[in-house]
Write a protein that holds these residues in place. Structure first.
Motif: not given
Length: 188
Positions: A108-109, A114-115, A120-123
């Motif tokens: 899910d992450l 992708k969305r 994504a930048n946070w991760g």
């Protein structure tokens, strides 16, 4: 619910829209002290955020466990090898207190990554911060003496001295419990 997420430091950079999207996939869980959240030699399928409690990461050495990280409220818990390579990790992550965690499936992450560019930048930033912290611990262990590492440990995390077993702190600092007791005696 997003108001509760806003109070967790790791989410501070995310907009309300991203928090709402994130919240759809989060599961709140509670585990007792001693629970192994992430086990060595297993492919981990979840990413955790420690909402309340303390955890430690360790590896099993010959006749001992070697602690190399402590997590506190707001910290992320994941296996780098599982997260990046989808392979079994080398570490165990154990809860040192009864704890509340936020859990999200890695699938899910990654779908959120992708969305949603902000998520994504946070991760990416979380992974980068963890890499820097790991590098710092490695350098400190190589170039600083045990007493200096202890001083920095209590300066950065004074509450852990009261809440974590000394054997885990000694292992983290790379010393025996006897040596840690001697070091502590000089600072009393």
């Amino acid at each position: 619910m997003i108001e509760k997420l806003k109070n967790i430091a790791v989410f501070a950079s995310l907009s309300d829209d991203s928090l709402r999207e994130f919240n759809i996939h989060i599961k709140h869980i509670k585990h007792k002290k001693g629970t192994i959240i992430i086990g060595a030699d297993k492919i981990e399928s979840h990413f955790y955020i420690l909402e309340k409690g303390i955890a430690r990461a360790y590896c099993d050495g010959e006749n001992q466990q070697i602690t190399f990280w402590f997590g506190q409220n707001g910290d992320v818990l994941f296996s780098f090898n599982g997260y990046i390579n989808n392979r079994p990790g080398y570490e165990n992550i154990e809860l040192l207190e009864n704890s509340t965690l936020l859990q999200i499936k890695l699938s899910d992450l990654f779908s959120l990554y992708k969305r949603n560019l902000e998520i994504a930048n946070w991760g990416r930033k979380i992974a980068e911060q963890e890499l820097i912290a790991t590098e710092r611990r490695l350098i400190d262990r190589a170039f600083k003496g045990a007493a200096e590492r202890y001083q920095e440990f209590i300066a950065q995390s004074p509450e852990l001295i009261k809440r974590v077993a000394l054997k885990h702190i000694a292992s983290y600092l790379g010393v025996t419990q006897v040596t840690l007791s001697r070091i502590r005696a000089t600072y009393k």
